[in-house]
Write a protein that holds these residues in place. Structure first.
Motif, PDB file in Angstrom:
ATOM      1  N   LEU A   1      -1.506  -3.673  -6.026  1.00 56.98           N
ATOM      2  CA  LEU A   1      -2.948  -3.788  -5.777  1.00 56.98           C
ATOM      3  C   LEU A   1      -3.353  -5.255  -5.667  1.00 56.98           C
ATOM      4  CD1 LEU A   1      -4.267  -0.937  -8.120  1.00 56.98           C
ATOM      5  CD2 LEU A   1      -4.355  -0.977  -5.616  1.00 56.98           C
ATOM      6  N   SER A   2      -2.728  -6.102  -6.467  1.00 55.45           N
ATOM      7  CA  SER A   2      -3.048  -7.530  -6.385  1.00 55.45           C
ATOM      8  C   SER A   2      -2.578  -8.125  -5.063  1.00 55.45           C
ATOM      9  CB  SER A   2      -2.421  -8.286  -7.568  1.00 55.45           C
ATOM     10  OG  SER A   2      -3.071  -7.913  -8.772  1.00 55.45           O
TER      11      SER A   2
ATOM     12  N   TRP B   1      -9.061   0.344   0.054  1.00 60.51           N
ATOM     13  CA  TRP B   1      -8.418   0.023   1.336  1.00 60.51           C
ATOM     14  C   TRP B   1      -7.222   0.950   1.576  1.00 60.51           C
ATOM     15  CZ3 TRP B   1      -3.486  -1.854   2.676  1.00 60.51           C
ATOM     16  CH2 TRP B   1      -3.347  -2.157   4.031  1.00 60.51           C
ATOM     17  N   SER B   2      -6.443   1.178   0.549  1.00 63.99           N
ATOM     18  CA  SER B   2      -5.291   2.078   0.683  1.00 63.99           C
ATOM     19  C   SER B   2      -5.741   3.465   1.137  1.00 63.99           C
ATOM     20  CB  SER B   2      -4.552   2.213  -0.661  1.00 63.99           C
ATOM     21  OG  SER B   2      -4.081   0.961  -1.087  1.00 63.99           O
TER      22      SER B   2
ATOM     23  N   ALA C   1      -8.767  -2.812  -3.464  1.00 63.04           N
ATOM     24  CA  ALA C   1      -7.436  -2.579  -2.886  1.00 63.04           C
ATOM     25  C   ALA C   1      -7.133  -1.078  -2.835  1.00 63.04           C
ATOM     26  CB  ALA C   1      -6.366  -3.307  -3.698  1.00 63.04           C
TER      27      ALA C   1
ATOM     28  N   GLU D   1       0.048  -2.170 -10.222  1.00 66.50           N
ATOM     29  CA  GLU D   1      -0.956  -3.220 -10.411  1.00 66.50           C
ATOM     30  C   GLU D   1      -0.603  -4.477  -9.602  1.00 66.50           C
ATOM     31  OE1 GLU D   1       0.367  -1.269 -12.790  1.00 66.50           O
ATOM     32  OE2 GLU D   1      -1.448  -0.067 -12.995  1.00 66.50           O
TER      33      GLU D   1
ATOM     34  N   MET E   1       0.831  -1.198   0.000  1.00 69.55           N
ATOM     35  CA  MET E   1       0.000   0.000   0.000  1.00 69.55           C
ATOM     36  C   MET E   1       0.873   1.258   0.000  1.00 69.55           C
ATOM     37  SD  MET E   1      -1.020   2.604   2.181  1.00 69.55           S
ATOM     38  CE  MET E   1      -0.840   1.959   3.847  1.00 69.55           C
TER      39      MET E   1
ATOM     40  N   ILE F   1      -2.317  -6.469  -2.214  1.00 68.45           N
ATOM     41  CA  ILE F   1      -3.260  -5.988  -1.188  1.00 68.45           C
ATOM     42  C   ILE F   1      -4.540  -6.812  -1.258  1.00 68.45           C
ATOM     43  CG2 ILE F   1      -4.726  -4.051  -0.484  1.00 68.45           C
ATOM     44  CD1 ILE F   1      -2.518  -2.189  -1.670  1.00 68.45           C
ATOM     45  N   SER F   2      -5.016  -7.002  -2.465  1.00 69.64           N
ATOM     46  CA  SER F   2      -6.296  -7.667  -2.612  1.00 69.64           C
ATOM     47  C   SER F   2      -6.259  -9.108  -2.099  1.00 69.64           C
ATOM     48  CB  SER F   2      -6.728  -7.552  -4.074  1.00 69.64           C
ATOM     49  OG  SER F   2      -7.021  -8.774  -4.602  1.00 69.64           O
TER      50      SER F   2
ATOM     51  N   GLN G   1     -10.893  -6.470  -7.760  1.00 65.45           N
ATOM     52  CA  GLN G   1      -9.837  -6.567  -6.737  1.00 65.45           C
ATOM     53  C   GLN G   1      -9.097  -5.239  -6.611  1.00 65.45           C
ATOM     54  OE1 GLN G   1      -7.274  -9.778  -7.971  1.00 65.45           O
ATOM     55  NE2 GLN G   1      -8.558 -11.340  -7.009  1.00 65.45           N
ATOM     56  N   HIS G   2      -8.753  -4.676  -7.753  1.00 64.94           N
ATOM     57  CA  HIS G   2      -7.956  -3.446  -7.710  1.00 64.94           C
ATOM     58  C   HIS G   2      -8.759  -2.259  -7.191  1.00 64.94           C
ATOM     59  CE1 HIS G   2      -4.465  -4.884 -10.482  1.00 64.94           C
ATOM     60  NE2 HIS G   2      -4.714  -5.692  -9.480  1.00 64.94           N
TER      61      HIS G   2
ATOM     62  N   TYR H   1       2.389   1.573  -3.468  1.00 67.55           N
ATOM     63  CA  TYR H   1       1.374   1.965  -4.455  1.00 67.55           C
ATOM     64  C   TYR H   1       0.974   3.431  -4.278  1.00 67.55           C
ATOM     65  CZ  TYR H   1      -3.400   2.635  -6.164  1.00 67.55           C
ATOM     66  OH  TYR H   1      -4.523   3.151  -6.747  1.00 67.55           O
TER      67      TYR H   1
END
Lengths: 383, 369
Positions: free
Chosen positions: A371-372, B279-280, B276, A368, A319, A374-375, B272-273, A322
């Motif tokens: 983000l993956s 959440w960030s 995410a 990207e 995070m 985190i997800s 998902q993105h 990103y």
């Protein structure tokens, strides 16, 4: 406790006052002001050398590392004070390096005592400059598919293959690299993390010219490079664990750009210095929103540093990486818009910095990929 | 000044969560709405009994005096389930204003806030946008006292409050009055709000006030009101992050559960993105919230920290509810599902006590723009 910290602050201030050469107190943060160290480092002036030597002797190039390995064993609170005191007097960092930011933390966690003693103090003293051999032409976001092979031959590995995007490989003394030591295992389980002296026969580098006109990245080639197996960090074929740990530190480091300064200048100060002030309402609104997010990001980096005192940040570093890099790109886009035609000439330097930031959200794992991560690992989504 | 929650704060949050999940889930607010009500005195009485009404009241006046970070912890938990209560207007803002004065009357009022016998609302806004400096409601000198004439709008909790803090223009500036809501000449007009909470318009028709009704000093409202607004804005921002966190959690839960094309929709990278990213944003905003509480408790000027928190919380809550509805798809649009309540509360909270632009502009000015 607070008294102790107050004393530490006073002692630190006095020591810095007595030992920081005046040339090193200009607050400069640009590439030209950085001391990277290493065997071939040419100091910009005598003061830069003196400053490095004094800080290294004090353990303050790597303040939180244990004293045995070249640090000063400072707590996070003390480290924070040291940083504040250095900033308030405009002191430059005495040394910056991938050894400090990336390899050091990994060695402290995974290295043997002998490895720590052998490699950490030279990093702390700025004697050895490291580079990172991770990406390959066929292994970018899919880093675990690295193909550079290290075949066992007695006590040695014989390394063959190619790395790419190796930052400053042409200037580095040693490289930490991900190599394949088991070609039959699943891709994450056949990787080892090894250290190679760049002067070993068979290692060669070729700089890559970037859109900024600069060549901070190289291709690095390994052609029958023999390197001792003792220079492996962590277990054989378990290098992915080391790689991930190091990546988390790399991501925290890269994320720092988003919470801090813009070419060494805070956004508000830069805008105030713009000719006639920032009168364009649309641009100003964009700048205001950017400032709000920059301040919040800076607090977030602080909060995570506080947290790192007691627990590993782990996957949340994705995070920081990103958000920090996307914010940094946004800030430099804004700077270019505000400065207009003045920023379009190469000799102004702004364009170089702006173009450089485009790599922020690619290097060390793309936005990207972050983000993956985190997800899946933070939010627990399938996949 | 650490930006990590303390042990006490974590315990307080856990206690609050446990209580609110049982006593005030979203279905409680839905029940009030369906019954045509905006406030549940029994719920507030329980919150009073837990000491929450006195969270910022000094111990000498029967309060718990836990500070602004703690008030933020409570507000955040309330935000998670959209609790409808006079916590912000009474326990946070009115209590903070009264503390600045701390005379006998103010101390009596603080005691009554802590024991739940007094509920306050704040009558500040007169137009669609929060801007205390533009106050036009007149308090003309009248003998030894004043006569108030004008109108206020968006007076949150004003429908059931016993007292109201009224911001009025006097000859030399702005003055804050502490009046009973049944004072002759005050007319309340209930507004049906999108978030199902209480808010009224107040009309002041030559309302008499004495010098004793002035909170603080004449022509000097901001000495008393500014700290109260800061406290309220910070707590509201905290409430909004609770709202955002729950909207996100509901959405992530749905992504794992809902199947289309034979797989959970959370397996699709496009969703998902988005999740995410959301959440960030919630993580980054949390830092600003924690910081605002710490700065308020330190006693330093909190304007920058508070406006940063409210600006960020507003953006994040809006994003959370918009993404929440989109990722839930059709069900997110139905009244039977809770996400709509989150969306409507987020919109109201976005405007209350200053919107994004108001607070971002304050940040910009303080940062030398």
């Amino acid at each position: 406790m607070d008294d102790e910290l107050d004393n530490f602050r006073l002692e630190t201030r006095a020591w810095l006052e007595a030992n920081c050469p005046s040339e090193m107190r200009d607050g400069a943060k640009g590439e030209d002001a950085i001391c990277w160290g290493g065997r071939n480092w040419v100091f910009s002036c005598e003061a830069q050398k003196l400053w490095l030597e004094r800080m290294a002797a004090k353990g303050w190039t790597v303040p939180t590392w244990p004293q045995a390995y070249g640090g000063a064993g400072l707590t996070r609170a003390q480290d924070k004070i040291l940083t504040e005191e250095m900033q308030s007097m405009g002191a430059r960092l005495p040394l910056q390096s991938f050894g400090i930011w990336m390899l050091g933390p990994a060695l402290l966690h995974f290295g043997t005592h002998e490895q720590k003693l052998a490699y950490l103090p030279p990093i702390a003293r700025g004697e050895i400059r490291w580079c990172q051999g991770y990406s390959e032409p066929g292994a970018g976001s899919d880093l675990a598919s690295v193909q550079t092979r290290a075949d066992i031959d007695g006590d040695s590995y014989v390394v063959n293959g190619q790395k790419v995007w190796t930052s400053y490989a042409d200037k580095a003394d040693w490289i930490f690299a991900l190599v394949r030591t088991d070609r039959d295992a699943p891709k994450h389980k056949g990787i080892s993390f090894i250290l190679i002296d760049m002067t070993t026969p068979g290692v060669s580098t070729r700089p890559i010219r970037l859109i900024s006109g600069q060549s901070p990245f190289c291709e690095t080639f390994f052609d029958d490079v023999r390197t001792p197996r003792a220079q492996r960090v962590g277990e054989e074929n378990r290098g992915w664990d080391v790689a991930k740990y190091l990546l988390n530190h790399e991501r925290e480091m890269i994320s720092g750009g988003g919470g801090g300064l813009l070419g060494g200048r805070p956004l508000g100060a830069m805008l105030a210095a713009t000719e006639g002030g920032l009168t364009d309402a649309t641009l100003r609104a964009e700048a205001v929103a950017c400032e709000v997010d920059t301040l919040a990001m800076a607090l977030t980096l602080e909060r995570y540093k506080d947290q790192a005192e007691t627990t590993e940040i782990g996957d949340a570093s994705a995070m920081l990486k990103y958000a920090g890099t996307e914010l940094n790109k946004r800030r430099y886009e804004l700077m270019m818009k505000v400065r207009g035609a003045d920023a379009l000439r190469w000799d102004e330097g702004d364009a170089e910095d702006w173009l450089r930031t485009k790599a922020n959200s690619i290097e060390g794992g793309t936005s990207e990929v972050m983000l993956s991560i985190i997800s899946r690992r933070v939010l627990g989504l399938p996949g | 000044m650490s930006l990590l929650p303390t042990e006490d704060e974590i315990m307080l949050a856990d206690t609050a969560r446990g209580f609110l999940d049982a006593a005030a889930p979203v279905s409680h607010l839905r029940g009030l709405r369906d019954a045509g009500m905006t406030h549940d005195p029994a719920l507030w009485a329980e919150m009073v009994a837990m000491g929450w009404a006195g969270v910022l009241v000094p111990e000498a006046q029967g309060g718990a005096d836990m500070g602004h970070a703690a008030a933020g912890v409570l507000a955040r938990e309330m935000g998670q389930t959209l609790v409808s209560s006079p916590f912000l207007s009474t326990a946070v803002m009115a209590a903070t204003a009264l503390r600045q004065v701390a005379n006998t009357r103010a101390n009596d009022a603080l005691r009554q806030i802590a024991d739940g016998t007094r509920i306050y609302a704040l009558a500040l806004d007169e137009a669609a946008k929060h801007d205390p400096a533009k106050t036009e409601l007149q308090a003309e000198a009248d003998g030894n006292g004043f006569r108030l004439t004008g109108a206020k709008t968006f007076v949150v909790d004003g429908g059931f409050a016993d007292r109201v803090l009224v911001l009025a223009r006097t000859t030399g500036g702005l003055t804050l009055f502490d009046l009973p809501t049944d004072r002759k000449g005050i007319t309340r007009k209930t507004q049906a709000m999108i978030d199902s909470r209480d808010a009224v318009d107040l009309d002041f028709d030559a309302v008499s006030a004495t010098g004793d009704d002035v909170l603080g000093h004449v022509d000097d409202a901001m000495t008393v009101l500014a700290p109260a607004l800061h406290a309220g804005q910070a707590a509201l921002a905290a409430e909004m992050t609770g709202l955002a966190a729950r909207a996100l959690a509901m959405t992530v839960g749905y992504l794992k559960e809902r199947k289309q094309f034979g797989v959970p929709i959370g397996a699709f990278q496009a969703l998902q993105h988005r999740a995410a990213h959301l959440w960030s944003e919630t993580e980054i905003t949390s830092s600003a919230i924690l910081n605002a509480g710490r700065v308020l408790d330190s006693g330093d000027d909190a304007t920058l920290a508070v406006s940063l928190a409210k600006a960020r919380a507003t953006q994040t809550a809006q994003l959370a509810v918009q993404e929440g509805v989109q990722m839930h798809g059709g069900i997110g649009m139905t009244d039977a599902f809770d996400m709509g309540f989150y969306m409507k509360r987020a919109r109201v909270s976005a405007e209350w006590l200053g919107d994004y632009s108001y607070h971002a502009e304050r940040v910009a000015r303080l940062r030398g723009f």
